[in-house]
Design an enzyme around this catalytic site. Structure first.
Site, PDB file in Angstrom:
ATOM      1  CB  THR A 100      -0.894   0.016   1.258  1.00 44.31           C
ATOM      2  OG1 THR A 100      -1.669  -1.177   1.284  1.00 44.31           O
ATOM      3  CG2 THR A 100      -1.825   1.220   1.233  1.00 44.31           C
ATOM      4  CE  LYS A 175      -5.129  -0.681   1.448  1.00 49.62           C
ATOM      5  NZ  LYS A 175      -5.512  -1.838   2.158  1.00 49.62           N
TER       6      LYS A 175
HETATM    7  P1  NAD Z   1       5.489  -6.274   7.138  1.00 53.91           P
HETATM    8  O1  NAD Z   1       6.298  -5.170   7.715  1.00 53.91           O
HETATM    9  O2  NAD Z   1       5.113  -7.422   8.004  1.00 53.91           O
HETATM   10  O3  NAD Z   1       6.244  -6.881   5.838  1.00 53.91           O
HETATM   11  C1  NAD Z   1       6.955  -6.117   4.898  1.00 53.91           C
HETATM   12  C2  NAD Z   1       8.267  -6.844   4.655  1.00 53.91           C
HETATM   13  O4  NAD Z   1       8.957  -6.239   3.555  1.00 53.91           O
HETATM   14  C3  NAD Z   1       9.218  -6.787   5.859  1.00 53.91           C
HETATM   15  O5  NAD Z   1       9.503  -8.109   6.300  1.00 53.91           O
HETATM   16  C4  NAD Z   1      10.484  -6.099   5.293  1.00 53.91           C
HETATM   17  O6  NAD Z   1      11.687  -6.608   5.847  1.00 53.91           O
HETATM   18  C5  NAD Z   1      10.344  -6.425   3.827  1.00 53.91           C
HETATM   19  N1  NAD Z   1      11.149  -5.573   2.929  1.00 53.91           N
HETATM   20  C6  NAD Z   1      11.285  -4.224   2.910  1.00 53.91           C
HETATM   21  N2  NAD Z   1      12.115  -3.839   1.916  1.00 53.91           N
HETATM   22  C7  NAD Z   1      12.503  -4.981   1.290  1.00 53.91           C
HETATM   23  C8  NAD Z   1      13.369  -5.260   0.174  1.00 53.91           C
HETATM   24  N3  NAD Z   1      13.984  -4.291  -0.496  1.00 53.91           N
HETATM   25  N4  NAD Z   1      13.528  -6.553  -0.205  1.00 53.91           N
HETATM   26  C9  NAD Z   1      12.919  -7.560   0.459  1.00 53.91           C
HETATM   27  N5  NAD Z   1      12.115  -7.360   1.522  1.00 53.91           N
HETATM   28  C10 NAD Z   1      11.903  -6.093   1.930  1.00 53.91           C
HETATM   29  O7  NAD Z   1       4.193  -5.589   6.508  1.00 53.91           O
HETATM   30  P2  NAD Z   1       2.803  -6.329   6.145  1.00 53.91           P
HETATM   31  O8  NAD Z   1       1.864  -6.233   7.295  1.00 53.91           O
HETATM   32  O9  NAD Z   1       3.093  -7.638   5.517  1.00 53.91           O
HETATM   33  O10 NAD Z   1       2.230  -5.306   5.049  1.00 53.91           O
HETATM   34  C11 NAD Z   1       2.806  -5.240   3.745  1.00 53.91           C
HETATM   35  C12 NAD Z   1       2.037  -4.191   2.944  1.00 53.91           C
HETATM   36  O11 NAD Z   1       0.665  -4.563   2.867  1.00 53.91           O
HETATM   37  C13 NAD Z   1       2.084  -2.797   3.556  1.00 53.91           C
HETATM   38  O12 NAD Z   1       2.228  -1.853   2.526  1.00 53.91           O
HETATM   39  C14 NAD Z   1       0.743  -2.671   4.264  1.00 53.91           C
HETATM   40  O13 NAD Z   1       0.301  -1.326   4.349  1.00 53.91           O
HETATM   41  C15 NAD Z   1      -0.143  -3.502   3.346  1.00 53.91           C
HETATM   42  N6  NAD Z   1      -1.305  -4.098   3.987  1.00 53.91           N
HETATM   43  C16 NAD Z   1      -1.181  -4.720   5.199  1.00 53.91           C
HETATM   44  C17 NAD Z   1      -2.292  -5.289   5.809  1.00 53.91           C
HETATM   45  C18 NAD Z   1      -2.177  -6.002   7.144  1.00 53.91           C
HETATM   46  O14 NAD Z   1      -3.220  -6.317   7.739  1.00 53.91           O
HETATM   47  N7  NAD Z   1      -0.974  -6.287   7.640  1.00 53.91           N
HETATM   48  C19 NAD Z   1      -3.540  -5.215   5.185  1.00 53.91           C
HETATM   49  C20 NAD Z   1      -3.641  -4.602   3.929  1.00 53.91           C
HETATM   50  C21 NAD Z   1      -2.510  -4.044   3.355  1.00 53.91           C
END
Ligand code: NAD
Length: 301
Positions: A100, A175
């Site tokens: 997002t 979104k």
């Molecule tokens: P999270 O922080 O658990 O996971 C993101 C991962 O990306 C982390 O493990 C981080 O180390 C990794 N990362 C960052 N840069 C990187 C790179 N260059 N190469 C490889 N890995 C890298 O976050 P999440 O909860 O999984 O959410 C991910 C996305 O989805 C966000 O943008 C969030 O806003 C969106 N989202 C989350 C939810 C939810 O309920 N968690 C719901 C809808 C949308």
């Protein structure tokens, strides 16, 4: 399909596992060592870097699931000596970003990918970790028709509702608009319940009336902010998320960015942004966003 899946966090790991379970050849990578350990323990093939994951499968599709737009743009282009994903991919690879991020960042990602000879979609999701685990996510997709059609079977392995919203960035636009509606309506429902309390109205009576009348909305009928009327709502489990205040605050930050950029007179959206920012600065960060009712009650005279 041969898929490199980058970002194996709360959402990304279960999504990548569902792709592998559907028969795709998936190689993952995350910069966070604990995420890599969890992925390997979960049986997912992993590589030593994002570019290595792309090369390892000779990817048809590269999916990113990061926290921020900066992370997406940095990973596409490569920073700090790391190879960029765009350079590592064979020409014409389809880049799908499901993070997002801001609409203008998503458009910048499309442009970078296309300039490098690739194809791109923005495909943010809703449905949370439960939706990621159960492959019931909703995808909102921006990009060209042909790219959407190519991605659809892959997205269907991770989700249930896949909507093509238009060109570059319009998945993120959908979104951000949806979540602004959600934030404003959750606050309105919370204020109505606190007002009802002060007027001597029971929670159940207000629910019975409003849920069958013009006040009906998801924030009331699914995410009811008081315990009782909807037994599955987070209010019945001490506001454990659900959808955490920190995530709502992040999404409203993106809404604010879009509101300012477009000059729209979105007073309710901006107020919701302020209220959820304050909520997420405290305990609300880890509580469900419907818990804002407690702030409203506490701040009422
Ligand atoms: P999270 O922080 O658990 O996971 C993101 C991962 O990306 C982390 O493990 C981080 O180390 C990794 N990362 C960052 N840069 C990187 C790179 N260059 N190469 C490889 N890995 C890298 O976050 P999440 O909860 O999984 O959410 C991910 C996305 O989805 C966000 O943008 C969030 O806003 C969106 N989202 C989350 C939810 C939810 O309920 N968690 C719901 C809808 C949308």
């Amino acid at each position: 399909m041969r898929i490199a899946f980058l970002g194996l966090g709360h959402m990304g790991l279960p999504m990548a596992k569902n792709l592998a379970a559907a028969g795709h050849e998936v190689v993952g990578f995350d910069v966070f060592p604990a995420a890599m350990e969890a992925a390997a323990a979960g049986g997912l093939a992993v590589a030593d870097s994002g570019a290595a994951a792309v090369r390892a499968v000779s990817a048809d599709i590269v999916i990113t699931m990061f926290q921020s737009g900066k992370q997406v743009l940095d990973a596409y282009g490569g920073v700090d000596g790391a190879d960029g994903l765009l350079d590592a991919a064979q020409p014409g690879t389809l880049f799908i970003d499901s993070s997002t991020i801001a609409v203008d960042e998503a458009r910048a990602a499309h442009e970078l990918a296309e300039t490098a000879g690739h194809r791109a979609l923005d495909a943010p999701v809703s449905g949370g970790v439960v939706g990621a685990e159960n492959a019931t996510l909703a995808f909102m997709v921006g990009g060209a028709d042909a790219d959407f059609e190519a991605a659809k079977p892959v997205l269907e392995a991770m989700g249930r509702r896949i909507v093509h919203c238009g060109g570059a960035g319009l998945g993120q636009a959908a979104k951000v608009c949806n979540n602004m509606i959600l934030a404003v309506s959750q606050i309105a429902v919370a204020e109505a319940f606190v007002l009802g309390e002060r007027l001597g109205l029971s929670h159940q009576a207000l629910f019975d009336v409003a849920s069958n009348a013009s006040g009906q909305c998801w924030a009331l009928t699914t995410n009811c902010p008081v315990p009782g009327p909807v037994p599955t709502s987070p209010a019945n489990r001490d506001y454990q998320p659900g959808f955490a205040g920190a995530l709502m605050s992040k999404d409203l930050g993106l809404a604010e960015h879009a509101i300012v950029a477009t000059g729209v007179e979105a007073r309710m959206g901006m107020l919701a942004r302020q209220m959820y920012q304050a909520y997420a600065d405290g305990d609300g960060a880890r509580q469900d966003f419907s818990g804002i009712i407690n702030t409203i009650r506490d701040e009422s005279r």
